[in-house]
Design a protein around this motif. Sequence first.
Motif, mmCIF file in Angstrom:
data_model
loop_
_atom_site.group_PDB
_atom_site.id
_atom_site.type_symbol
_atom_site.label_atom_id
_atom_site.label_comp_id
_atom_site.label_asym_id
_atom_site.label_seq_id
_atom_site.Cartn_x
_atom_site.Cartn_y
_atom_site.Cartn_z
ATOM 1 N N LYS A 68 71.261 -29.747 61.676
ATOM 2 C CA LYS A 68 72.678 -30.019 61.427
ATOM 3 C C LYS A 68 73.240 -29.161 60.290
ATOM 4 O O LYS A 68 74.438 -28.985 60.193
ATOM 5 C CB LYS A 68 72.896 -31.496 61.093
ATOM 6 C CG LYS A 68 72.709 -32.409 62.288
ATOM 7 C CD LYS A 68 73.352 -33.751 62.060
ATOM 8 C CE LYS A 68 72.415 -34.742 61.455
ATOM 9 N NZ LYS A 68 72.931 -36.093 61.364
ATOM 10 N N ARG A 69 72.376 -28.650 59.430
ATOM 11 C CA ARG A 69 72.821 -27.843 58.287
ATOM 12 C C ARG A 69 72.525 -26.364 58.502
ATOM 13 O O ARG A 69 72.685 -25.558 57.605
ATOM 14 C CB ARG A 69 72.132 -28.330 57.011
ATOM 15 C CG ARG A 69 72.270 -29.800 56.767
ATOM 16 C CD ARG A 69 73.039 -30.249 55.601
ATOM 17 N NE ARG A 69 72.883 -29.512 54.400
ATOM 18 C CZ ARG A 69 73.884 -29.380 53.530
ATOM 19 N NH1 ARG A 69 75.038 -29.923 53.760
ATOM 20 N NH2 ARG A 69 73.719 -28.704 52.432
ATOM 21 N N ARG A 70 72.092 -25.961 59.695
ATOM 22 C CA ARG A 70 71.659 -24.595 59.965
ATOM 23 C C ARG A 70 72.750 -23.569 59.634
ATOM 24 O O ARG A 70 72.480 -22.562 58.993
ATOM 25 C CB ARG A 70 71.205 -24.467 61.418
ATOM 26 C CG ARG A 70 70.834 -23.072 61.870
ATOM 27 C CD ARG A 70 69.813 -22.360 61.020
ATOM 28 N NE ARG A 70 68.505 -22.955 61.082
ATOM 29 C CZ ARG A 70 67.496 -22.561 60.322
ATOM 30 N NH1 ARG A 70 67.636 -21.587 59.466
ATOM 31 N NH2 ARG A 70 66.330 -23.131 60.413
ATOM 32 N N ALA A 71 73.991 -23.775 60.041
ATOM 33 C CA ALA A 71 75.046 -22.787 59.776
ATOM 34 C C ALA A 71 75.241 -22.585 58.272
ATOM 35 O O ALA A 71 75.353 -21.457 57.796
ATOM 36 C CB ALA A 71 76.350 -23.212 60.433
ATOM 37 N N TYR A 72 75.249 -23.679 57.532
ATOM 38 C CA TYR A 72 75.391 -23.587 56.076
ATOM 39 C C TYR A 72 74.192 -22.856 55.480
ATOM 40 O O TYR A 72 74.345 -21.974 54.636
ATOM 41 C CB TYR A 72 75.517 -24.992 55.477
ATOM 42 C CG TYR A 72 75.459 -25.021 53.967
ATOM 43 C CD1 TYR A 72 76.526 -24.552 53.210
ATOM 44 C CD2 TYR A 72 74.342 -25.515 53.302
ATOM 45 C CE1 TYR A 72 76.478 -24.580 51.826
ATOM 46 C CE2 TYR A 72 74.293 -25.543 51.919
ATOM 47 C CZ TYR A 72 75.364 -25.078 51.187
ATOM 48 O OH TYR A 72 75.304 -25.102 49.815
ATOM 49 N N HIS A 73 73.005 -23.208 55.917
ATOM 50 C CA HIS A 73 71.803 -22.566 55.388
ATOM 51 C C HIS A 73 71.757 -21.082 55.752
ATOM 52 O O HIS A 73 71.296 -20.260 54.960
ATOM 53 C CB HIS A 73 70.551 -23.280 55.882
ATOM 54 C CG HIS A 73 70.394 -24.639 55.284
ATOM 55 N ND1 HIS A 73 69.535 -25.572 55.793
ATOM 56 C CD2 HIS A 73 70.984 -25.245 54.226
ATOM 57 C CE1 HIS A 73 69.596 -26.687 55.075
ATOM 58 N NE2 HIS A 73 70.481 -26.503 54.122
ATOM 59 N N ASP A 74 72.214 -20.731 56.939
ATOM 60 C CA ASP A 74 72.268 -19.320 57.319
ATOM 61 C C ASP A 74 73.160 -18.544 56.352
ATOM 62 O O ASP A 74 72.829 -17.443 55.930
ATOM 63 C CB ASP A 74 72.793 -19.164 58.749
ATOM 64 C CG ASP A 74 71.770 -19.579 59.793
ATOM 65 O OD1 ASP A 74 70.592 -19.784 59.430
ATOM 66 O OD2 ASP A 74 72.155 -19.701 60.964
ATOM 67 N N GLU A 75 74.284 -19.141 55.981
ATOM 68 C CA GLU A 75 75.203 -18.495 55.035
ATOM 69 C C GLU A 75 74.559 -18.329 53.656
ATOM 70 O O GLU A 75 74.793 -17.341 52.966
ATOM 71 C CB GLU A 75 76.472 -19.348 54.914
ATOM 72 C CG GLU A 75 77.472 -18.825 53.917
ATOM 73 C CD GLU A 75 78.636 -19.791 53.717
ATOM 74 O OE1 GLU A 75 79.124 -19.857 52.585
ATOM 75 O OE2 GLU A 75 79.032 -20.455 54.677
ATOM 76 N N MET A 76 73.728 -19.279 53.268
ATOM 77 C CA MET A 76 73.115 -19.245 51.945
ATOM 78 C C MET A 76 72.116 -18.097 51.777
ATOM 79 O O MET A 76 71.777 -17.734 50.660
ATOM 80 C CB MET A 76 72.431 -20.587 51.642
ATOM 81 C CG MET A 76 73.404 -21.759 51.513
ATOM 82 S SD MET A 76 74.677 -21.473 50.262
ATOM 83 C CE MET A 76 73.702 -21.591 48.785
ATOM 84 N N ARG A 77 71.634 -17.519 52.883
ATOM 85 C CA ARG A 77 70.718 -16.376 52.754
ATOM 86 C C ARG A 77 71.361 -15.247 51.962
ATOM 87 O O ARG A 77 70.668 -14.474 51.295
ATOM 88 C CB ARG A 77 70.289 -15.879 54.129
ATOM 89 C CG ARG A 77 69.267 -16.751 54.782
ATOM 90 C CD ARG A 77 68.613 -16.024 55.937
ATOM 91 N NE ARG A 77 69.534 -15.796 57.021
ATOM 92 C CZ ARG A 77 69.597 -16.509 58.143
ATOM 93 N NH1 ARG A 77 68.783 -17.512 58.324
ATOM 94 N NH2 ARG A 77 70.455 -16.214 59.082
ATOM 95 N N ALA A 78 72.679 -15.142 52.007
ATOM 96 C CA ALA A 78 73.386 -14.063 51.307
ATOM 97 C C ALA A 78 73.234 -14.145 49.793
ATOM 98 O O ALA A 78 73.493 -13.165 49.098
ATOM 99 C CB ALA A 78 74.869 -14.072 51.687
ATOM 100 N N THR A 79 72.787 -15.278 49.263
ATOM 101 C CA THR A 79 72.632 -15.374 47.811
ATOM 102 C C THR A 79 71.618 -14.365 47.283
ATOM 103 O O THR A 79 71.675 -13.975 46.124
ATOM 104 C CB THR A 79 72.228 -16.798 47.379
ATOM 105 O OG1 THR A 79 70.984 -17.144 47.989
ATOM 106 C CG2 THR A 79 73.301 -17.822 47.743
ATOM 107 N N ALA A 80 70.693 -13.917 48.118
ATOM 108 C CA ALA A 80 69.697 -12.927 47.686
ATOM 109 C C ALA A 80 70.352 -11.623 47.236
ATOM 110 O O ALA A 80 69.799 -10.896 46.400
ATOM 111 C CB ALA A 80 68.698 -12.659 48.805
ATOM 112 N N TRP A 81 71.522 -11.312 47.768
ATOM 113 C CA TRP A 81 72.203 -10.068 47.366
ATOM 114 C C TRP A 81 72.704 -10.117 45.923
ATOM 115 O O TRP A 81 72.898 -9.070 45.303
ATOM 116 C CB TRP A 81 73.339 -9.744 48.336
ATOM 117 C CG TRP A 81 72.805 -9.363 49.669
ATOM 118 C CD1 TRP A 81 72.837 -10.093 50.816
ATOM 119 C CD2 TRP A 81 72.087 -8.162 49.991
ATOM 120 N NE1 TRP A 81 72.190 -9.426 51.827
ATOM 121 C CE2 TRP A 81 71.726 -8.240 51.350
ATOM 122 C CE3 TRP A 81 71.714 -7.033 49.266
ATOM 123 C CZ2 TRP A 81 71.015 -7.227 52.000
ATOM 124 C CZ3 TRP A 81 71.006 -6.033 49.913
ATOM 125 C CH2 TRP A 81 70.665 -6.138 51.257
#
Length: 189
Positions: free
Chosen positions: A82-95
Amino acid sequence: MRAVDLFAGWGGMTEGATRAGIDVVWAANHWPLAVEAHALNHPATQHACQDLRQADWTKLPRFELLLAAPACQGHSSASQPKRRAYHDEMRATAWAVVDCADVTEPRAILVENVPAFRRWRLYSVWRAALEKLGYRLEERIVLASDHGVPQLRERLFIVGTRSGKTLQLPTATKAPAFGPCIDWSDGPW
């Protein structure tokens, strides 16, 4: 040595760095409660509560070591559907790690995440960006319980140095991580 801690959360990496003799001069996270808890445990550290993807890195105090633990949920198999879309967006924090290193040019970086971070489709590009900035990168998988932490979690540590020298991480102690928490003599299990 002076350090900053990005995605500092409640302060685990700051605490470890402090115990190793490093002065963590600035720490930030996007979650106000985590920043508040971090500030209570590390009152001498300057704190910021913000989205680090929008940070102005020129405002940081002088430091030599960049500590960072960008969001791992988008890489973890434990991510909830249920949180997959939000978590996918959070990958960008590595930049934010690359952005900060580009502007501040610390002597060394230490990034912590889940081992699955290496399967991110942009991981090779992310690594290449840090290497282009002059960092020699090494990866280490660490099992927390091998260092006395009462949990069986593997973590990925990416160590980057500009000098080409390696940064020594502690070797496994194989200390009984659960021993201090359990009375082993208290009858049969």
